[in-house]
Design a protein around this motif. Structure first.
Motif, mmCIF file in Angstrom:
data_model
loop_
_atom_site.group_PDB
_atom_site.id
_atom_site.type_symbol
_atom_site.label_atom_id
_atom_site.label_comp_id
_atom_site.label_asym_id
_atom_site.label_seq_id
_atom_site.Cartn_x
_atom_site.Cartn_y
_atom_site.Cartn_z
ATOM 1 N N ILE A 113 0.847 -1.196 0.000
ATOM 2 C CA ILE A 113 0.000 0.000 0.000
ATOM 3 C C ILE A 113 0.884 1.248 0.000
ATOM 4 C CG2 ILE A 113 -1.666 1.344 1.355
ATOM 5 C CD1 ILE A 113 -2.810 -1.409 2.321
ATOM 6 N N VAL A 114 1.930 1.236 0.822
ATOM 7 C CA VAL A 114 2.835 2.392 0.920
ATOM 8 C C VAL A 114 3.571 2.614 -0.398
ATOM 9 C CG1 VAL A 114 4.919 3.255 2.071
ATOM 10 C CG2 VAL A 114 3.040 2.306 3.425
ATOM 11 N N ALA A 159 -11.586 -1.826 3.026
ATOM 12 C CA ALA A 159 -13.008 -1.484 3.162
ATOM 13 C C ALA A 159 -13.178 0.000 3.484
ATOM 14 C CB ALA A 159 -13.638 -2.333 4.263
ATOM 15 N N ALA A 160 -14.260 0.581 2.980
ATOM 16 C CA ALA A 160 -14.513 2.018 3.133
ATOM 17 C C ALA A 160 -14.469 2.469 4.591
ATOM 18 C CB ALA A 160 -15.851 2.388 2.497
ATOM 19 N N GLU A 161 -15.087 1.699 5.491
ATOM 20 C CA GLU A 161 -15.095 2.118 6.901
ATOM 21 C C GLU A 161 -13.687 2.042 7.507
ATOM 22 O OE1 GLU A 161 -16.340 -2.284 6.894
ATOM 23 O OE2 GLU A 161 -16.857 -0.514 5.717
ATOM 24 N N ASP A 162 -12.876 1.124 7.007
ATOM 25 C CA ASP A 162 -11.501 1.020 7.495
ATOM 26 C C ASP A 162 -10.648 2.161 6.939
ATOM 27 O OD1 ASP A 162 -12.292 -1.257 8.857
ATOM 28 O OD2 ASP A 162 -11.548 -2.624 7.319
ATOM 29 N N ILE A 163 -10.905 2.544 5.689
ATOM 30 C CA ILE A 163 -10.217 3.699 5.111
ATOM 31 C C ILE A 163 -10.539 4.940 5.933
ATOM 32 C CG2 ILE A 163 -10.140 5.275 3.124
ATOM 33 C CD1 ILE A 163 -10.542 2.775 1.335
ATOM 34 N N ASP A 164 -11.817 5.118 6.265
ATOM 35 C CA ASP A 164 -12.212 6.267 7.088
ATOM 36 C C ASP A 164 -11.461 6.277 8.415
ATOM 37 O OD1 ASP A 164 -13.976 7.066 5.117
ATOM 38 O OD2 ASP A 164 -15.768 6.313 6.141
ATOM 39 N N ALA A 165 -11.319 5.104 9.035
ATOM 40 C CA ALA A 165 -10.626 5.008 10.328
ATOM 41 C C ALA A 165 -9.147 5.386 10.180
ATOM 42 C CB ALA A 165 -10.764 3.602 10.899
ATOM 43 N N GLU A 200 -3.512 13.160 2.383
ATOM 44 C CA GLU A 200 -4.698 12.394 2.804
ATOM 45 C C GLU A 200 -5.407 11.777 1.608
ATOM 46 O OE1 GLU A 200 -6.569 14.055 6.958
ATOM 47 O OE2 GLU A 200 -7.237 14.999 5.109
ATOM 48 N N ALA A 201 -5.574 12.570 0.548
ATOM 49 C CA ALA A 201 -6.271 12.077 -0.643
ATOM 50 C C ALA A 201 -5.494 10.935 -1.295
ATOM 51 C CB ALA A 201 -6.485 13.220 -1.634
ATOM 52 N N VAL A 202 -4.178 11.076 -1.367
ATOM 53 C CA VAL A 202 -3.351 10.029 -1.970
ATOM 54 C C VAL A 202 -3.380 8.767 -1.103
ATOM 55 C CG1 VAL A 202 -0.990 9.403 -2.644
ATOM 56 C CG2 VAL A 202 -1.911 11.652 -3.258
ATOM 57 N N LEU A 203 -3.315 8.939 0.206
ATOM 58 C CA LEU A 203 -3.406 7.796 1.112
ATOM 59 C C LEU A 203 -4.734 7.075 0.913
ATOM 60 C CD1 LEU A 203 -2.433 6.020 3.447
ATOM 61 C CD2 LEU A 203 -3.336 7.765 5.022
ATOM 62 N N GLN A 204 -5.811 7.821 0.854
ATOM 63 C CA GLN A 204 -7.130 7.226 0.649
ATOM 64 C C GLN A 204 -7.159 6.449 -0.669
ATOM 65 O OE1 GLN A 204 -10.460 9.744 1.430
ATOM 66 N NE2 GLN A 204 -11.892 8.395 0.392
ATOM 67 N N GLY A 205 -6.611 7.042 -1.721
ATOM 68 C CA GLY A 205 -6.574 6.368 -3.018
ATOM 69 C C GLY A 205 -5.767 5.081 -2.990
ATOM 70 N N ALA A 206 -4.626 5.100 -2.305
ATOM 71 C CA ALA A 206 -3.790 3.894 -2.199
ATOM 72 C C ALA A 206 -4.517 2.800 -1.426
ATOM 73 C CB ALA A 206 -2.455 4.235 -1.538
ATOM 74 N N LEU A 207 -5.217 3.178 -0.370
ATOM 75 C CA LEU A 207 -5.979 2.194 0.404
ATOM 76 C C LEU A 207 -7.109 1.603 -0.439
ATOM 77 C CD1 LEU A 207 -6.073 4.177 3.760
ATOM 78 C CD2 LEU A 207 -4.864 2.013 3.386
ATOM 79 N N GLU A 208 -7.796 2.458 -1.207
ATOM 80 C CA GLU A 208 -8.874 1.980 -2.084
ATOM 81 C C GLU A 208 -8.328 1.011 -3.125
ATOM 82 O OE1 GLU A 208 -10.451 5.664 -3.589
ATOM 83 O OE2 GLU A 208 -11.673 5.994 -1.786
ATOM 84 N N LYS A 209 -7.174 1.352 -3.707
ATOM 85 C CA LYS A 209 -6.560 0.519 -4.738
ATOM 86 C C LYS A 209 -6.261 -0.882 -4.211
ATOM 87 C CE LYS A 209 -2.518 0.294 -7.717
ATOM 88 N NZ LYS A 209 -1.272 0.931 -8.107
#
Length: 119
Positions: free
Chosen positions: A19-20, A99-105, A86-95
């Motif tokens: 992910i990183v 799960a959406a709720e885990d990304i939010d956390a 933050e946006a890039v981190l969210q995108g990497a997690l989505e990729k």
């Protein structure tokens, strides 16, 4: 028995390092944030960031507030830069199918460090 941490749920360091790496693949191409990483040893940076993200997921590695403040104090990181991170981190997690709720956390935990990183 306690529920598994997000760190355990998503496969520990090996999966988090993937992910990183995705995070930096995107970030290094970013005109606003990419230049912060010019002349940086990226293998070392990926190692540090993997430990940091692992800690946000409840893993064993952690950085104190003082360490985070010190590591970023020489950088002129603005709120706009942090928003981009933050946006890039969210995108990497989505990729990587987090799960959406885990990304939010994770993004919420990351956001709590904003005052330590933004100048």
């Amino acid at each position: 028995m306690a529920a598994p941490t997000l760190y355990e749920k998503y496969g520990g360091f090996s999966r988090i390092s993937k992910i990183v790496i995705s995070f930096y693949d995107i970030l290094l191409e970013n005109d606003e944030v990419g230049p912060f990483f010019d002349n940086v040893d990226m293998s070392r940076m990926v190692d540090h960031q993997t430990k940091f993200i692992a800690s946000l997921l409840g893993g064993p590695a952690s950085y104190t507030d003082d360490q985070l403040r010190r590591m970023h104090s020489h950088l002129d990181i603005t709120h706009a830069h942090f928003d981009e991170l933050e946006a890039v981190l969210q995108g990497a997690l989505e990729k990587h199918n987090v799960a959406a709720e885990d990304i939010d956390a994770v993004v919420t935990e990351f956001g709590k460090r904003r005052p330590l990183i933004v100048r």
